[in-house]
Design a protein around this motif. Structure first.
Motif, PDB file in Angstrom:
ATOM      1  N   HIS A  58       0.842  -1.213   0.000  1.00 40.24           N
ATOM      2  CA  HIS A  58       0.000   0.000   0.000  1.00 40.24           C
ATOM      3  C   HIS A  58       0.871   1.256   0.000  1.00 40.24           C
ATOM      4  CE1 HIS A  58      -3.829  -2.081   1.307  1.00 40.24           C
ATOM      5  NE2 HIS A  58      -2.930  -2.998   1.654  1.00 40.24           N
TER       6      HIS A  58
ATOM      7  N   PHE B 120      -1.616  -0.907  -3.946  1.00 38.48           N
ATOM      8  CA  PHE B 120      -2.844  -0.194  -3.597  1.00 38.48           C
ATOM      9  C   PHE B 120      -2.535   1.304  -3.470  1.00 38.48           C
ATOM     10  CE2 PHE B 120      -6.532  -2.660  -1.712  1.00 38.48           C
ATOM     11  CZ  PHE B 120      -6.172  -3.894  -2.234  1.00 38.48           C
TER      12      PHE B 120
ATOM     13  N   ARG C 282      -8.078   6.018  -1.809  1.00 35.59           N
ATOM     14  CA  ARG C 282      -9.337   6.192  -2.518  1.00 35.59           C
ATOM     15  C   ARG C 282      -9.212   7.278  -3.609  1.00 35.59           C
ATOM     16  NH1 ARG C 282     -12.287  10.707  -3.008  1.00 35.59           N
ATOM     17  NH2 ARG C 282     -13.007  11.035  -0.875  1.00 35.59           N
TER      18      ARG C 282
ATOM     19  N   VAL D 111      -8.080   2.776  -4.717  1.00 31.80           N
ATOM     20  CA  VAL D 111      -9.004   2.000  -3.883  1.00 31.80           C
ATOM     21  C   VAL D 111     -10.446   2.422  -4.164  1.00 31.80           C
ATOM     22  CG1 VAL D 111      -9.825   1.782  -1.509  1.00 31.80           C
ATOM     23  CG2 VAL D 111      -7.421   1.396  -2.032  1.00 31.80           C
TER      24      VAL D 111
ATOM     25  N   MET E 217     -14.041   2.230  -2.418  1.00 31.47           N
ATOM     26  CA  MET E 217     -14.695   1.943  -1.125  1.00 31.47           C
ATOM     27  C   MET E 217     -15.852   2.905  -0.927  1.00 31.47           C
ATOM     28  SD  MET E 217     -11.487   3.163   1.344  1.00 31.47           S
ATOM     29  CE  MET E 217     -12.244   2.596   2.807  1.00 31.47           C
TER      30      MET E 217
ATOM     31  N   ARG F  24     -11.332  -2.295  -2.022  1.00 29.99           N
ATOM     32  CA  ARG F  24     -10.475  -2.533  -0.836  1.00 29.99           C
ATOM     33  C   ARG F  24     -10.669  -3.941  -0.269  1.00 29.99           C
ATOM     34  NH1 ARG F  24      -8.362   1.668   2.319  1.00 29.99           N
ATOM     35  NH2 ARG F  24      -6.647   0.511   3.202  1.00 29.99           N
TER      36      ARG F  24
ATOM     37  N   THR G 197      -7.469  -7.214  -4.262  1.00 24.26           N
ATOM     38  CA  THR G 197      -8.286  -6.950  -3.082  1.00 24.26           C
ATOM     39  C   THR G 197      -7.735  -7.790  -1.921  1.00 24.26           C
ATOM     40  OG1 THR G 197     -10.570  -6.770  -2.266  1.00 24.26           O
ATOM     41  CG2 THR G 197     -10.053  -8.705  -3.591  1.00 24.26           C
TER      42      THR G 197
END
Ligand code: GUN
Ligand code: ZN
Length: 442
Positions: A88, A145, A148, A172, A174, A213, A240
């Motif tokens: 991430h 990742f 958002r 991401v 979400m 996510r 994911t």
């Protein structure tokens, strides 16, 4: 000893002489001996960013034109660049956050940290730090990742493009069960992902990964649109999380009571496939492994993260039994190191705790060719076969006094590899090359 960074010429023919080892196949499939190739005094010839020859130095040197520069490394091992199949970007700044398991850890530390990536300047700053860490640790490809915010992925791809890295990333998605300041909507996540795909997917060595996510933070509408993106564009990735933590699994059961297991939720939305990578899978059942294998999906095994968050022990032999592709992930920031050497050290302990063995050659496979297979990039990266892209690392036997002393006692490549994996970290990586260009020198 080598050409300085600024003078690297990717098109010029150049040869690298050192001990060289690389992975040829999964030891679980072909046995240990057939799984690797080792040259005690090896030579690798690189031209136009690709490996064009590999073999014993004595044989190959005789065939080289006089003007080919030969770079020689003593007390060092060349192998393929490491491949991190789960990490991430926006968690770089909160690695090593104390005391919580997954769900509380997300709420307490991750979400506030990821909020900062709405700012393009912050995104650019952290993208530079992040890529620098990857390269310092010998990681030449990662499946990443973002946050958002599409700004996070924009910044990462921009920085990776300049370094000509083979990199995969996604913003991401979400749209529920997260703070208001961090959620998107099904439609905005689709639109933002699509804009990033149009701009970056297939550009240079970059690829896009559709990135819900995990099941609890996406509505069925959002997962439907994630599946739609996968059908709209060829060769997109899907990344994911799955079955990492017992409370998470209970939550998924409550949110999706009609599904027989966690994987079935993703399956329902057509998110499984050859380029789908599911992080963790600590608590998967046989049926789920079977379905992963059937669809060609992969698992990212993230040992330092699984230990740090107290998630559990990944059952690698079970994945092997079902012939599921497995890559290695650092999972920074739940993972505690960018180093895949250090990650292998922890992977070994995870196997020991289950009464199983992780051989040094299986470890080498996981960190290189196994990752490439999980990402369907084995025709390009993951080993040093002629024709491959010249992504490689130079590991220094004298990186620390202890390593230097210990390596002098090692009597085989197997033992050398195991010691490098047990004691090694960023200090062990003296140089990293991407497509034949020196991108990190310690
Ligand atoms: N599950 C959902 N989000 C995350 C995350 O950011 N890290 C980890 N380790 N697991 C997750
Ligand atoms: Zn993760």
């Amino acid at each position: 000893m080598t050409t300085p960074l600024s003078q690297a010429l990717p098109h010029a023919k150049k040869a690298y002489r050192a001990a060289i080892v690389h992975s040829l196949a999964d030891p679980a499939e072909v046995g240990v001996e057939a799984s690797y190739e080792y040259f005690v005094d090896g030579l690798m010839l690189v031209e136009d960013g690709r490996i064009v020859a590999l073999g014993d130095a004595e044989d190959l040197l005789a065939t080289l034109a006089d003007d080919v520069e030969v770079v020689t490394y003593d007390d060092a091992l060349i192998t393929a660049g490491f491949i991190d199949t789960h990490i991430h970007l926006p968690q770089t700044g909160m690695i090593g956050s104390y005391g919580e398991q997954l769900l509380d850890w997300l709420n307490t530390y991750v979400f506030p940290c990821e909020k900062q990536f709405e700012d393009p300047e912050h995104s650019a700053q952290v993208a530079d730090i992040f890529l620098n860490e990857l390269l310092r640790n010998g990681t030449t490809t990662a499946l990443v990742f973002g946050s958002r915010h599409k700004e996070s992925v924009e910044a990462l791809f921009s920085a990776a493009e300049k370094l000509n890295l083979r990199l995969i990333a996604g913003k991401v998605m979400m749209d529920r069960n997260a703070p208001d300041y961090l959620v998107d909507t099904a439609q905005s996540s689709y639109d933002d992902s699509k804009a990033l795909i149009e701009r970056w997917h297939g550009k240079g060595r970059l690829h896009y990964a559709v990135t819900p996510r995990f099941a609890p933070t996406s509505t069925p509408e959002q997962m439907t649109l994630a599946g739609q993106l996968l059908t709209e564009y060829p060769d997109l990735y899907l990344q994911t999380h799955i079955s990492e933590n017992l409370k998470e699994i209970e939550w998924v059961k409550a949110l999706f009571p009609e599904h027989k297991n966690y994987l079935d939720v993703y399956d329902h939305f057509n998110l499984l496939g050859q380029r789908s990578v599911f992080a963790h899978g600590v608590h998967l059942c046989d049926e789920e492994c079977e379905r992963l294998a059937e669809t060609g999906s992969a698992i990212a095994f993230c040992p330092t993260s699984n230990l740090f968050l107290g998630s559990g022990l990944f059952d690698l032999p079970m994945a092997e039994r079902h012939k599921v592709n497995v890559g290695l992930g650092t999972d920074v920031g739940a993972g505690t190191s960018f180093s895949l050497l250090h990650t292998l050290n922890e992977a070994y302990k995870v196997m020991q705790l289950q009464g199983a063995r992780l051989s040094p050659f299986k470890s080498l496979y996981l960190a290189t060719l196994g990752g490439a297979c999980a990402l369907r990039l084995e025709d390009k990266i993951g080993n040093l076969q002629p024709g491959s892209e010249a992504d490689f690392v130079v590991l220094d036997f004298n990186a620390t006094p202890l390593l230097s002393y210990r390596m002098k006692q090692a009597t085989s490549i197997e033992e050398q590899l195991f010691v490098l994996m047990t004691l090694g970290d960023d200090r062990t990586v003296s140089e990293t090359y991407s497509a034949g260009v020196l991108v990190h020198k310690r």
